[in-house]
Design a protein around this motif. Structure first.
Motif, PDB file in Angstrom:
ATOM      1  N   LEU A 281       0.816  -1.215   0.000  1.00  0.00           N
ATOM      2  CA  LEU A 281       0.000   0.000   0.000  1.00  0.00           C
ATOM      3  C   LEU A 281       0.849   1.264   0.000  1.00  0.00           C
ATOM      4  O   LEU A 281       0.409   2.323  -0.469  1.00  0.00           O
ATOM      5  N   ALA A 282       2.077   1.165   0.533  1.00  0.00           N
ATOM      6  CA  ALA A 282       2.928   2.350   0.609  1.00  0.00           C
ATOM      7  C   ALA A 282       3.494   2.756  -0.742  1.00  0.00           C
ATOM      8  O   ALA A 282       3.933   3.891  -0.911  1.00  0.00           O
ATOM      9  N   ASP A 283       3.515   1.848  -1.721  1.00  0.00           N
ATOM     10  CA  ASP A 283       4.082   2.146  -3.041  1.00  0.00           C
ATOM     11  C   ASP A 283       2.947   2.357  -4.032  1.00  0.00           C
ATOM     12  O   ASP A 283       2.251   1.404  -4.407  1.00  0.00           O
ATOM     13  N   PRO A 284       2.727   3.599  -4.500  1.00  0.00           N
ATOM     14  CA  PRO A 284       1.609   3.845  -5.434  1.00  0.00           C
ATOM     15  C   PRO A 284       1.717   3.034  -6.721  1.00  0.00           C
ATOM     16  O   PRO A 284       0.714   2.710  -7.339  1.00  0.00           O
ATOM     17  N   ARG A 285       2.933   2.671  -7.096  1.00  0.00           N
ATOM     18  CA  ARG A 285       3.106   1.943  -8.349  1.00  0.00           C
ATOM     19  C   ARG A 285       2.591   0.510  -8.260  1.00  0.00           C
ATOM     20  O   ARG A 285       2.198  -0.073  -9.268  1.00  0.00           O
ATOM     21  N   SER A 286       2.613  -0.083  -7.041  1.00  0.00           N
ATOM     22  CA  SER A 286       2.177  -1.477  -6.899  1.00  0.00           C
ATOM     23  C   SER A 286       0.857  -1.609  -6.156  1.00  0.00           C
ATOM     24  O   SER A 286       0.412  -2.713  -5.892  1.00  0.00           O
ATOM     25  N   ARG A 287       0.255  -0.443  -5.820  1.00  0.00           N
ATOM     26  CA  ARG A 287      -0.974  -0.494  -5.029  1.00  0.00           C
ATOM     27  C   ARG A 287      -2.129  -1.074  -5.834  1.00  0.00           C
ATOM     28  O   ARG A 287      -2.968  -1.795  -5.316  1.00  0.00           O
ATOM     29  N   LEU A 288      -2.179  -0.745  -7.119  1.00  0.00           N
ATOM     30  CA  LEU A 288      -3.248  -1.210  -7.990  1.00  0.00           C
ATOM     31  C   LEU A 288      -2.670  -2.055  -9.112  1.00  0.00           C
ATOM     32  O   LEU A 288      -1.466  -2.079  -9.345  1.00  0.00           O
ATOM     33  N   GLY A 289      -3.548  -2.719  -9.810  1.00  0.00           N
ATOM     34  CA  GLY A 289      -3.129  -3.484 -10.973  1.00  0.00           C
ATOM     35  C   GLY A 289      -2.760  -4.913 -10.652  1.00  0.00           C
ATOM     36  O   GLY A 289      -2.817  -5.372  -9.508  1.00  0.00           O
ATOM     37  N   ALA A 290      -2.349  -5.618 -11.715  1.00  0.00           N
ATOM     38  CA  ALA A 290      -2.051  -7.051 -11.599  1.00  0.00           C
ATOM     39  C   ALA A 290      -0.865  -7.310 -10.693  1.00  0.00           C
ATOM     40  O   ALA A 290      -0.839  -8.288  -9.932  1.00  0.00           O
ATOM     41  N   ALA A 291       0.151  -6.423 -10.737  1.00  0.00           N
ATOM     42  CA  ALA A 291       1.346  -6.634  -9.915  1.00  0.00           C
ATOM     43  C   ALA A 291       1.004  -6.548  -8.423  1.00  0.00           C
ATOM     44  O   ALA A 291       1.463  -7.363  -7.614  1.00  0.00           O
ATOM     45  N   GLY A 292       0.181  -5.553  -8.055  1.00  0.00           N
ATOM     46  CA  GLY A 292      -0.213  -5.421  -6.661  1.00  0.00           C
ATOM     47  C   GLY A 292      -1.042  -6.589  -6.186  1.00  0.00           C
ATOM     48  O   GLY A 292      -0.865  -7.088  -5.071  1.00  0.00           O
ATOM     49  N   GLN A 293      -1.950  -7.050  -7.056  1.00  0.00           N
ATOM     50  CA  GLN A 293      -2.786  -8.191  -6.697  1.00  0.00           C
ATOM     51  C   GLN A 293      -1.946  -9.451  -6.498  1.00  0.00           C
ATOM     52  O   GLN A 293      -2.159 -10.222  -5.568  1.00  0.00           O
ATOM     53  N   ALA A 294      -0.966  -9.634  -7.378  1.00  0.00           N
ATOM     54  CA  ALA A 294      -0.093 -10.807  -7.273  1.00  0.00           C
ATOM     55  C   ALA A 294       0.725 -10.758  -5.984  1.00  0.00           C
ATOM     56  O   ALA A 294       0.927 -11.780  -5.315  1.00  0.00           O
ATOM     57  N   THR A 295       1.206  -9.562  -5.636  1.00  0.00           N
ATOM     58  CA  THR A 295       1.990  -9.423  -4.408  1.00  0.00           C
ATOM     59  C   THR A 295       1.143  -9.736  -3.179  1.00  0.00           C
ATOM     60  O   THR A 295       1.589 -10.412  -2.252  1.00  0.00           O
ATOM     61  N   ARG A 296      -0.091  -9.232  -3.185  1.00  0.00           N
ATOM     62  CA  ARG A 296      -0.981  -9.512  -2.059  1.00  0.00           C
ATOM     63  C   ARG A 296      -1.292 -11.004  -1.954  1.00  0.00           C
ATOM     64  O   ARG A 296      -1.332 -11.567  -0.860  1.00  0.00           O
ATOM     65  N   GLU A 297      -1.546 -11.638  -3.095  1.00  0.00           N
ATOM     66  CA  GLU A 297      -1.831 -13.081  -3.076  1.00  0.00           C
ATOM     67  C   GLU A 297      -0.629 -13.870  -2.564  1.00  0.00           C
ATOM     68  O   GLU A 297      -0.774 -14.843  -1.820  1.00  0.00           O
ATOM     69  N   THR A 298       0.568 -13.438  -2.974  1.00  0.00           N
ATOM     70  CA  THR A 298       1.778 -14.110  -2.496  1.00  0.00           C
ATOM     71  C   THR A 298       1.919 -13.960  -0.985  1.00  0.00           C
ATOM     72  O   THR A 298       2.288 -14.905  -0.276  1.00  0.00           O
TER      73      THR A 298
END
Length: 642
Positions: A320-337
């Motif tokens: 959540l602290a990084d706006p670049r990874s907060r949304l989109g497929a990359a953020g979702q993948a990170t959260r799932e991991t």
């Protein structure tokens, strides 16, 4: 690799989330103070102690214990905090404060959340000190280090707080000791330090002191450190009277060998698989070893789950602290991991916990059927072959204990005999086992049923003539519940009712206590008047304080304090709310008694990690006639003896 520190040595800390583990041979209280860049502690609000165990970034235990785990998060400390001082102190005792020089040297370790030790420090060289600064975590140029301190204070906590510049150090120290005394009043009693406990397959044993072992071989059993005189049969005139547990009469025998198991599997459990001088003592030690094992494996599981949760929270915060990874497929993948890693850690911890739980359950399944009557549930078949014993047991079962993660597994709650504390069965309104609220009338009935079951058990496990029951029931509210005892003639004298009856019975028991104390101290048991019953006495008091005037209340407090040492034990059935008019006057009385409940209730704590345990009373199954059968045997033995 673990760094072994000596006094004054320091070591860098590469982690900010830590555990400080403390191990001592006796219960100690643990605390911490927070200091600024000059080391000043600004006030009592900067002290974490059993009365206020949580501060930002640090949490200590809420009670005195032989083992502690202090949680520290250096990143969560206030910006003004540059130093965390970890302190230990011995609880005050009625006969005066203990000193660290008279107990085993405490051991401390700083570990990561995974349990890996970073540093270790043993507090040796202490003598008259009753409080000590063990460790110091301090910040230098944004880096944290730990220093081994080991500075002791013979003046106790007050002297330690004075040295740290705290205002009103004596009042703060007294408040902390009061909080500790309240927590000790709810702690589950554990075996004395000279006892050995645990399975030979999985638990370390504690050897007897060499001199005690020599005395044991001479007398036919281990020496009880609490003994104050020679043992004598209460039915035999003359000789000193000793109300401590008698010496064991059977020689030390090795525990039975464990059953062979397939390769890679734990050995099959065996009843009596612990050290002791008899099967009774081995079972007693084995039960307490199971209790400790369950406490520790549950603590490890909870710690692992907490670590997994903290790690998940940290990883999600980073996303959540990084706006670049907060949304989109990359953020979702990170959260799932992150969630998958959390599930993996929790599942791994659960596998280990389930393995330990299965082993303890298997051990319980072989131990429970092998227990003697004093330790057994009322539905155990051993009661159907009951006969009055020739000597008293070393302990008695008060109920069962369990934790929420292992509800099917019950550990017997055994306490040593003679009872060192009175018992209080709380008859106040409570929530029933099916989430229904039980009113006062129902809990009073259940509490008296529990008291009668316990009184019958105590009568049954003592030799004939060595234990007697007396009852104070001022308003006659317990007549129905007391019928099993009264019909069997098991109540030594008529039930005391009304204010006059209460005063008369308390006066007679106080006379017995005073005369027996003088006889024991003077070594002149033969001088006791012939009308003094030397058998141990259990006084059941129902509906306290009804029927008690101020003088009777004072007498009851005296019996609670002085009676156990000379064989007069108190079993109160009372609702504390009924005594509110006395205010704090009765607080010492309630604290001196072990509180039990007539229905399952989570009000007890263990001395190792401070778990909240659910206590279940030892009740007779509905419709069972076992009480009548046991009382019939007791009555027949008494008639034959007379």
């Amino acid at each position: 690799m673990t760094a072994e520190l000596v006094r004054g040595q320091n070591h860098p800390l590469s982690q900010v989330r830590l555990e400080i583990r403390i191990s001592a041979g006796v219960p100690v209280l643990a605390g911490a103070t927070l200091g600024d860049e000059h080391g000043s502690v600004h006030g009592a609000e900067w002290v974490a102690h059993p009365g206020a165990p949580t501060l930002p970034g640090i949490e200590v235990s809420g009670q005195a214990a032989a083992d502690h785990r202090l949680a520290v998060d250096l990143a969560a400390l206030p910006e003004a905090v540059h130093r965390v001082t970890v302190l230990l102190a011995l609880p005050t005792q009625p006969g005066g404060a203990l000193r660290f020089g008279a107990v085993a040297a405490p051991r401390t370790a700083v570990t990561g959340l995974d349990g890996a030790e970073i540093v270790r420090f043993n507090l040796t060289g202490l003598d008259a000190e009753s409080a000590v600064v063990a460790l110091e975590l301090y910040r230098r140029q944004d880096a944290w280090k730990v220093r081994a301190v080991g500075q002791g204070y013979a003046g106790g906590l007050a002297a330690l707080f004075t040295d740290q510049g705290l205002p009103r150090p004596e009042a703060l120290a007294a408040g902390i000791q009061e909080a500790v005394s309240r927590s000790l009043a709810r702690a589950i009693p554990v075996p004395q330090p000279q006892d050995t406990a645990g399975s030979s397959a999985s638990r370390p044993t504690q050897p007897y002191d060499a001199q005690d072992a020599q005395d044991a071989r001479t007398s036919g059993g281990p020496v009880d450190a609490r003994a104050s005189g020679g043992a004598v049969d209460a039915r035999t005139p003359g000789g000193p009277i000793d109300y401590t547990h008698p010496g064991r009469r059977t020689p030390l025998a090795p525990p039975p060998p464990a059953s062979p198991a397939p390769d890679g599997q734990p050995p099959q459990p065996v009843a009596g698989d612990a050290v002791g001088w008899s099967m009774e003592e081995r079972l007693y030690n084995q039960v307490w070893g199971m209790f400790e094992d369950l406490a520790r494996t549950t603590a490890a599981y909870r710690s692992a789950v907490d670590f997994a949760g903290a790690r998940l929270e940290k990883e999600l915060d980073q996303v959540l602290a990084d706006p670049r990874s907060r949304l989109g497929a990359a953020g979702q993948a990170t959260r799932e991991t992150a969630h998958a890693r959390h599930s993996q850690l929790v599942d791994r911890a659960r596998v280990v916990f389930d393995r330990d739980l299965a082993q303890l359950t298997a051990e319980s399944e072989v131990v429970e059927p092998a227990l003697p009557p004093a330790y057994a549930r009322w539905d155990n078949p051993v009661w159907h072959g009951y006969r009055v014993p020739d000597e008293p047991p070393m302990a008695v079962r008060l109920g069962d204990l369990h934790l929420p993660e292992s509800v099917p597994l019950r550990i017997p709650m055994l306490v040593r005999l003679p009872l060192e504390r009175g018992l209080w069965i709380d008859s106040g309104p409570v929530e029933g086992p099916d989430d229904t609220f039980l009113d006062s009338a129902e809990t009073r009935r259940l509490a008296m049923d529990a008291a009668v079951a316990l009184a019958v058990r105590l009568l049954a496990v003592h030799p004939v003539g060595e234990f007697a029951v007396q009852v104070v029931d001022p308003a006659g509210a317990g007549v129905q519940a007391l019928l099993p005892l009264t019909r069997a003639g098991a109540v030594a004298v008529p039930i005391a009712s009304g204010a006059a009856g209460v005063a008369d019975m308390l006066g007679q028991l106080i006379r017995r206590v005073d005369l027996t104390q003088m006889a024991v101290r003077g070594g002149a048991a033969e001088s006791l008047p012939p009308d003094v019953d030397t058998a141990q006495q259990l006084l059941i008091v129902n509906d306290f304080p009804h029927g008690f005037d101020d003088r009777a209340v004072t007498q009851l407090r005296y019996l609670a304090d002085e009676g156990p040492a000379v064989g007069v034990h108190l079993l109160m059935v009372a609702d504390r709310a009924d005594a509110e008019a006395y205010g704090p006057l009765l607080d010492p009385l309630w604290r001196s008694l072990m509180r039990l409940t007539p229905v399952p209730d989570d009000h007890l704590a263990d001395p190792w990690v401070g778990h909240t345990w659910t206590y279940e009373p030892s009740l007779v199954p509905p419709g069972s006639g076992i009480l009548q059968q046991v009382l019939s045997e007791v009555t027949a033995a008494r008639i034959k003896y007379q």
